[in-house]
Design an enzyme around this catalytic site. Sequence first.
Site, PDB file in Angstrom:
ATOM      1  CG  HIS A   1      46.426  42.408  28.803  1.00  0.00           C
ATOM      2  ND1 HIS A   1      46.593  42.153  27.472  1.00  0.00           N
ATOM      3  CD2 HIS A   1      45.069  42.505  28.993  1.00  0.00           C
ATOM      4  CE1 HIS A   1      45.416  42.073  26.875  1.00  0.00           C
ATOM      5  NE2 HIS A   1      44.475  42.293  27.784  1.00  0.00           N
TER       6      HIS A   1
ATOM      7  CB  SER B   1      42.207  43.499  25.642  1.00  0.00           C
ATOM      8  OG  SER B   1      42.245  42.163  26.003  1.00  0.00           O
TER       9      SER B   1
ATOM     10  CG  ASP C   1      50.186  41.813  26.561  1.00  0.00           C
ATOM     11  OD1 ASP C   1      49.277  41.426  27.310  1.00  0.00           O
ATOM     12  OD2 ASP C   1      50.096  42.830  25.843  1.00  0.00           O
TER      13      ASP C   1
HETATM   14  N1  LIG Z   1      40.628  36.132  32.895  1.00  0.00           N
HETATM   15  C1  LIG Z   1      41.180  37.326  32.373  1.00  0.00           C
HETATM   16  C2  LIG Z   1      40.278  38.460  32.763  1.00  0.00           C
HETATM   17  C3  LIG Z   1      40.421  39.633  31.868  1.00  0.00           C
HETATM   18  O1  LIG Z   1      41.023  39.565  30.834  1.00  0.00           O
HETATM   19  C4  LIG Z   1      39.744  40.874  32.273  1.00  0.00           C
HETATM   20  C5  LIG Z   1      38.940  40.892  33.394  1.00  0.00           C
HETATM   21  C6  LIG Z   1      38.338  42.078  33.795  1.00  0.00           C
HETATM   22  C7  LIG Z   1      38.525  43.215  33.079  1.00  0.00           C
HETATM   23  C8  LIG Z   1      39.338  43.190  31.957  1.00  0.00           C
HETATM   24  C9  LIG Z   1      39.939  42.012  31.562  1.00  0.00           C
HETATM   25  N2  LIG Z   1      40.722  41.972  30.447  1.00  0.00           N
HETATM   26  C10 LIG Z   1      41.135  43.134  29.879  1.00  0.00           C
HETATM   27  O2  LIG Z   1      41.157  43.498  28.873  1.00  0.00           O
HETATM   28  C11 LIG Z   1      42.601  37.537  32.925  1.00  0.00           C
HETATM   29  O3  LIG Z   1      43.195  36.621  33.404  1.00  0.00           O
HETATM   30  O4  LIG Z   1      43.129  38.627  32.823  1.00  0.00           O
END
Ligand SMILES: N[C@@H](CC(=O)c1ccccc1NC=O)C(=O)O
Length: 369
Positions: A344, A231, A312
């Site tokens: 994801h 990510s 994704d």
């Molecule tokens: N607002 C994001 C939050 C997010 O991406 C995320 C939150 C906590 C830990 C990891 C995250 N994203 C991962 O790569 C979502 O909707 O997934």
Amino acid sequence: MNSLKSVPSEVVLCNTSVVFMCAFIKHALNKTTRWAVHVFLTFVSVCKSHLLADLCLLTLVLSWFKGLVQVSEQQKIIMSEWKNMSRDVLERQYSPSRWSHRMSADDVIKAHVAALKSGTEKARAVTQTLLDVPYGDGEEEKLDVYVPRISSPDVPMLIYFHGGYWQFLSKDESGFLVVPLVQKGVVVVAVGYSIAPKGNMDLMVSQVRRSIVSVLQQYSHISGLYLCGHSAGAHLAAMVLSTDWSQYDISPQLKGVFLVSGIYDLQPILSTYVNEPLKMTEEVALRNSPSQLVSRLSVSLCDVVIAVAQNDSPEFRKQSEEYFKLLVSAGFKVSFEDVPNTDHFSIIEQLVDENYHLTQLLLKMMGKC
Ligand SMILES: N[C@@H](CC(=O)c1ccccc1NC=O)C(=O)O
């Protein structure tokens, strides 16, 4: 039927120059249509009718114009689909948790954090570790090293950059992928960096670059250097790939980069909630977008894998597809992995399992399969 002789010479000359002009413009747009233009030209030159010659010319001009409109429309759609999205739509596209088919958005994030934490605890229990090794003076400029027990002359190193939208997670839960790699004799390094709001994009990019330099200075005996990121971490790994190393003490020879569900163009997130703690301007987003930097990359022997989850969001999937195409056209040895039955989060969580497709691919990249 009139013979060609009866066509006034200035008409033939004028028509011919228009045809050549069309051919030139068309050539600039699309090389393959050059041949179609040649066929038309030949037809015009052999036909004996003034009327037929004019009809040919008209058809050619119309088809060129239609093609021109179609090409520019397609380019507009491909280049700027996100620009036509409302803020709500864009924010949904850039909320990975809302696309999981396994559980609710909140639950998938809780489960993700829990899986990373327990995976890291297990890895630390069974692996030799060097934790919190500094690579700079900043509080977060530390990394964890996971070392194989068996010593071997062929020791590749994998440096992992965690995800979390540049504002969540840390290196402390980034050892979850270690066990299957260390078992095969790979040294794994999990890098910490200053997430937002404390850190900003320029700082995070500079930190991950400096972490590589520091690790290489301390571990000069490794047989090959590989990067993996998930990510936001895939974005940071791609920025390492785009580094101009002339400003640094060493120029690392990367052997492979493994990018999982990354973001390679930061512009679409500028107007979303993701940018609230990051506070990026357009200029910051552009200079930190790997997709903007591909043309400056000198092609190396480095292997690149771009993996994306089946679940994704379409925007995330498009980001990976477009970065893949850019690297292909730049001459990189790059492969695209569309991983079925993953979202994801599960796409990276499953690296705890040595039989998972991406674990096997990662080991294969490092010659350890
Ligand atoms: N607002 C994001 C939050 C997010 O991406 C995320 C939150 C906590 C830990 C990891 C995250 N994203 C991962 O790569 C979502 O909707 O997934």
